[in-house]
Scaffold this active site. Structure first.
Site, mmCIF file in Angstrom:
data_model
loop_
_atom_site.group_PDB
_atom_site.id
_atom_site.type_symbol
_atom_site.label_atom_id
_atom_site.label_comp_id
_atom_site.label_asym_id
_atom_site.label_seq_id
_atom_site.Cartn_x
_atom_site.Cartn_y
_atom_site.Cartn_z
ATOM 1 N N ASN A 1 -0.782 1.518 6.049
ATOM 2 C CA ASN A 1 -0.023 0.506 5.324
ATOM 3 C C ASN A 1 0.568 -0.429 6.367
ATOM 4 O OD1 ASN A 1 1.740 -0.940 3.664
ATOM 5 N ND2 ASN A 1 3.336 0.626 3.789
ATOM 6 N N GLY A 2 0.330 -1.743 6.224
ATOM 7 C CA GLY A 2 0.862 -2.704 7.190
ATOM 8 C C GLY A 2 -0.244 -3.604 7.696
ATOM 9 N N TRP B 1 -3.013 -2.407 -1.695
ATOM 10 C CA TRP B 1 -2.790 -3.795 -2.105
ATOM 11 C C TRP B 1 -3.438 -4.638 -1.012
ATOM 12 C CZ3 TRP B 1 0.213 -8.028 -0.180
ATOM 13 C CH2 TRP B 1 0.348 -9.095 -1.070
ATOM 14 N N ARG C 1 2.856 0.514 -5.604
ATOM 15 C CA ARG C 1 2.781 -0.166 -4.311
ATOM 16 C C ARG C 1 1.471 -0.911 -4.121
ATOM 17 N NH1 ARG C 1 6.726 1.687 -0.789
ATOM 18 N NH2 ARG C 1 5.577 0.833 0.961
ATOM 19 N N CYS D 1 0.841 -1.192 0.000
ATOM 20 C CA CYS D 1 0.000 0.000 0.000
ATOM 21 C C CYS D 1 0.883 1.251 0.000
ATOM 22 C CB CYS D 1 -0.955 0.099 1.192
ATOM 23 S SG CYS D 1 -2.004 -1.337 1.384
ATOM 24 N N GLU E 1 5.245 -13.298 -14.621
ATOM 25 C CA GLU E 1 4.593 -12.229 -13.850
ATOM 26 C C GLU E 1 3.993 -11.141 -14.730
ATOM 27 O OE1 GLU E 1 6.836 -9.612 -11.177
ATOM 28 O OE2 GLU E 1 8.639 -9.992 -12.331
ATOM 29 N N GLU F 1 15.126 -16.362 -13.256
ATOM 30 C CA GLU F 1 14.686 -14.970 -13.385
ATOM 31 C C GLU F 1 13.950 -14.761 -14.713
ATOM 32 O OE1 GLU F 1 14.189 -12.607 -11.543
ATOM 33 O OE2 GLU F 1 14.110 -10.840 -12.827
ATOM 34 N N HIS G 1 15.099 -35.164 -15.060
ATOM 35 C CA HIS G 1 14.597 -35.798 -13.830
ATOM 36 C C HIS G 1 13.132 -35.467 -13.579
ATOM 37 C CE1 HIS G 1 18.582 -37.193 -12.884
ATOM 38 N NE2 HIS G 1 19.049 -35.959 -13.073
ATOM 39 N N LYS H 1 4.838 -3.735 -5.930
ATOM 40 C CA LYS H 1 6.294 -3.616 -6.006
ATOM 41 C C LYS H 1 6.990 -4.110 -4.752
ATOM 42 C CE LYS H 1 10.092 -2.168 -7.969
ATOM 43 N NZ LYS H 1 10.592 -3.095 -9.008
ATOM 44 N N LYS I 1 10.128 -13.401 -14.778
ATOM 45 C CA LYS I 1 9.755 -12.189 -15.517
ATOM 46 C C LYS I 1 8.639 -12.517 -16.497
ATOM 47 C CE LYS I 1 11.114 -9.902 -13.810
ATOM 48 N NZ LYS I 1 11.761 -9.351 -12.658
HETATM 49 C C1 AGP Z 1 9.964 -9.417 -9.383
HETATM 50 O O1 AGP Z 1 9.948 -8.741 -10.561
HETATM 51 C C2 AGP Z 1 9.479 -8.732 -8.201
HETATM 52 N N1 AGP Z 1 9.487 -7.366 -8.170
HETATM 53 C C3 AGP Z 1 9.693 -9.452 -6.872
HETATM 54 O O2 AGP Z 1 9.960 -10.794 -7.058
HETATM 55 C C4 AGP Z 1 10.745 -8.837 -5.921
HETATM 56 O O3 AGP Z 1 12.030 -9.090 -6.397
HETATM 57 C C5 AGP Z 1 10.544 -9.419 -4.512
HETATM 58 O O4 AGP Z 1 9.260 -9.110 -4.054
HETATM 59 C C6 AGP Z 1 11.579 -8.907 -3.551
HETATM 60 O O5 AGP Z 1 11.545 -7.515 -3.458
HETATM 61 P P1 AGP Z 1 12.763 -6.717 -2.841
HETATM 62 O O6 AGP Z 1 13.923 -6.911 -3.751
HETATM 63 O O7 AGP Z 1 12.293 -5.300 -2.789
HETATM 64 O O8 AGP Z 1 13.029 -7.290 -1.495
#
Ligand code: AGP
Length: 598
Positions: free
Chosen positions: A99-100, A73, A28, A2, A478, A471, A494, A593, A475
């Site tokens: 937020n939290g 969020w 966020r 958030c 997501e 990775e 395997h 994010k 990518k």
């Molecule tokens: C991937 O594209 C994401 N943004 C996500 O996996 C991210 O790397 C993860 O949530 C960790 O975030 P951070 O690096 O801010 O700790």
């Protein structure tokens, strides 16, 4: 998760400042958004992305000279109008954004309900305005009512509060980020600096336990005991322009193209080319660790896998752990173990939890992060900044590349063994132009026409390229919502090989020409024998390009740097697949994010 904004001292411009702030914080969370304006309290909130709120604001332009806002969020309660923030008490006298997570909200809610309070949302946040309202009803002044309520909250929170007829903002931070922006005659609040970067670059980073009262004359910070706290402000190095899209269709694409510059910044002043030495001064006092444990999540976990693989090659025992697992099932610590948290935001709850677990067991900790003064940066014994600049796109791109460079620099600095770093330094120096070459010449977009409509995408690699394979798949899934998986190439046979068909392209990352590369060529043959097309991501040192069905080329470089170039090709492929499918690339569904809840 958030995003919170707040603004006082801008008169009738307040609503515009809040909406700009929310737009900058949408990364966020984008399940709902809302604002509250005072001093005659008005609340507007809408489920969905910010444009729903924008429509409501332009239809019914609320006036007000002080305000708070929120982009959500969802954690407690689905993304509906009624769960959107700000939340109010029954009389509509108190508005709160949060937020939290309020961990004791069930007990607080039961107590309030027993007193006859009716709740209208499913959120944990709603207890806060009701508690403040109760305190006001008992005759307590507004500021006391705020403090008394915050005293009762357990869990993590950044909150901002507005009360009817009161031209002040009350705010508190405990476990969730909150910063103050200092303007000429105005004060701003934000979960992160972009919330007010168009207004001011002067920032005060609050610590856990701090509470703030902001008036049109300025702000006062106190601690939990209400004793005054003095915090020096800082000028952040980036500007509003850095947080815009600069003409790109998406933040993700802009950030992919910002990589040459980000990598230049990450490396600048951190090597002595003549001596052949890395000079990462902030950690030059750290002795060579007996072992290293990396903790991280998502993309940052993939950077951790890379770091652990490099250290093991050098001969230092190292492992990468998913932070959410480490926090609850920590591995044994041996003497001299360094625990490194890799986190772009420095606020990821799982990673902070793992680092705190390591701290509680006496380990030395280091944060490799992008965000100056973030919680990880402040709590760890040491910090190394990757200096990638603000990353707004939910999909991490330039920060992943910078994390790999940051890992390499860190490793070279702390490993105390005689060696010549000249070849690595040269490759690091050339990296920005090598990335630029990939960006200028990549055929990733052309591949989308041929392979963009597949049933699934697989990614394979060995050694440090396992991190790139994982990775690449993350990518792809997501942002495109297509099925994608990454594997250590040797593991295919395997089990995962059962998934491989002519409709599942396999991206094989093959750099160098060592045994790992040669064995990956054998894996390429295995998948081709099952009819799958293979796209080699390669520097041309092995025969990968000759046997693959298509190729994404990178230039020859140091073996530790090649994964960074290979990953850029995969970023571009994922971006173009998602774009062709019309996905909301910067705001993938269900994601945000920075994940500040466990
Ligand atoms: C991937 O594209 C994401 N943004 C996500 O996996 C991210 O790397 C993860 O949530 C960790 O975030 P951070 O690096 O801010 O700790």
């Amino acid at each position: 998760m958030c995003g919170i904004v707040g603004c006082i001292g801008r008169g009738s411009e307040t609503v515009d400042v809040l909406m700009d702030g929310l737009s900058n914080l949408e990364y966020r969370g984008y399940d709902s958004a809302g604002i509250a304006l005072g001093s005659q309290l008005t609340v507007l909130r809408r489920a969905g992305e910010l444009n729903s709120l924008e429509e409501a604001v332009s239809a019914d332009r609320p006036s007000g000279t002080v305000g708070i806002g929120h982009t959500r969020w969802s954690t407690h309660g689905s993304p509906t109008d009624r769960n959107a923030h700000p939340h109010t008490d029954e009389s509509g006298r108190v508005a709160v954004v949060h937020n939290g997570i309020i961990e004791n909200y069930t007990a607080l809610k039961a107590e309030l309900e027993a007193d006859g309070v009716h709740f209208t949302s499913e959120t944990d946040t709603e207890v806060i305005p009701h508690l403040i309202a109760q305190s006001l009803a008992a005759g307590h002044p507004a500021e006391d009512a705020f403090h008394e309520t915050v005293d009762r909250l357990e869990g993590s929170y950044a909150i901002a509060v507005l009360m009817d007829g009161d031209e002040r903002i009350f705010a508190a931070r405990q476990g969730s980020p909150l910063v103050i922006g200092v303007g000429d005659d105005s004060t701003y609040f934000g979960s992160d600096v972009p919330a007010f970067i168009e207004q001011t670059r002067e920032v005060v980073f609050l610590e856990d336990g701090h509470r703030v009262t902001a008036t049109t004359d300025g702000y006062r910070v106190v601690d939990k005991t209400r004793a005054p706290v003095e915090i020096a402000s800082q000028i952040v190095s980036y500007t509003a322009e850095d947080t815009g899209k600069s003409g790109y269709d998406h933040y993700m694409l802009k950030e992919i193209y910002e990589q040459p510059n980000a990598l230049r910044q990450c490396f600048a002043g951190r090597a002595d080319a003549l001596e052949g030495k890395i000079t990462l001064e902030e950690v030059d006092s750290i002795p060579e660790p007996g072992a290293v444990q990396f903790v991280a999540c998502g993309t940052s976990y993939h950077a951790a896998l890379y770091g652990a693989a490099v250290l093991r090659e050098i001969g230092i025992p190292a492992d990468a752990y998913l932070a959410s697992e480490y926090a609850l099932s920590p591995p044994p610590l041996t003497l001299g173990t360094l625990v490194i948290g890799i986190t772009q935001s420095g606020e990821t709850a799982d990673t902070l939890g793992a680092l705190r677990e390591a701290m509680s067991r006496g380990a030395s900790t280091l944060a490799l992060t992008n965000v100056v003064n973030s919680t990880a940066a402040r709590e760890c014994d040491h910090v190394v900044y990757i200096r990638a600049g603000p990353e707004i796109g939910v999909a991490a791109t330039k920060t992943f590349s910078s994390q790999l460079v940051g890992c390499t620099l860190l490793i070279e600095q702390v490993v105390d063994r005689p060696r010549d770093c000249r070849p690595l330094i040269e490759s690091l120096r050339d990296l920005p132009s090598d990335v630029q070459q990939v960006l200028d010449s990549s055929s990733a977009e052309l591949l989308v026409e041929k392979y963009g409509n597949s049933e699934a995408y697989f990614f394979i690699g060995r050694g440090t390229n396992v991190a790139v394979a994982l990775e690449g798949a993350l990518k792809c899934k997501e942002i495109s919502y297509e099925h994608a998986e990454g594997f250590a190439a040797g593991e295919l046979k395997h089990g995962p090989l059962a998934l491989v068909t002519p409709k599942t392209p396999v991206f094989a990352i093959v750099t160098g020409n060592d045994e790992r590369a040669r064995k990956t060529l054998a894996n390429i043959k295995e998948v081709q024998a099952r009819g799958a097309p293979v796209i080699a991501v390669t520097d041309g040192q092995s025969d990968a390009a000759d046997i693959a069905d298509a190729t994404l080329m990178i230039s020859e470089t140091h073996e530790r740097i090649a994964p960074i170039l290979a990953n850029v090709q995969l970023q571009l492929f994922s971006y173009h697949v998602a774009n062709a499918l019309g996905r909301p690339i910067d705001k993938p569904r269900n994601l945000a994010k920075s994940v500040t809840v466990e």
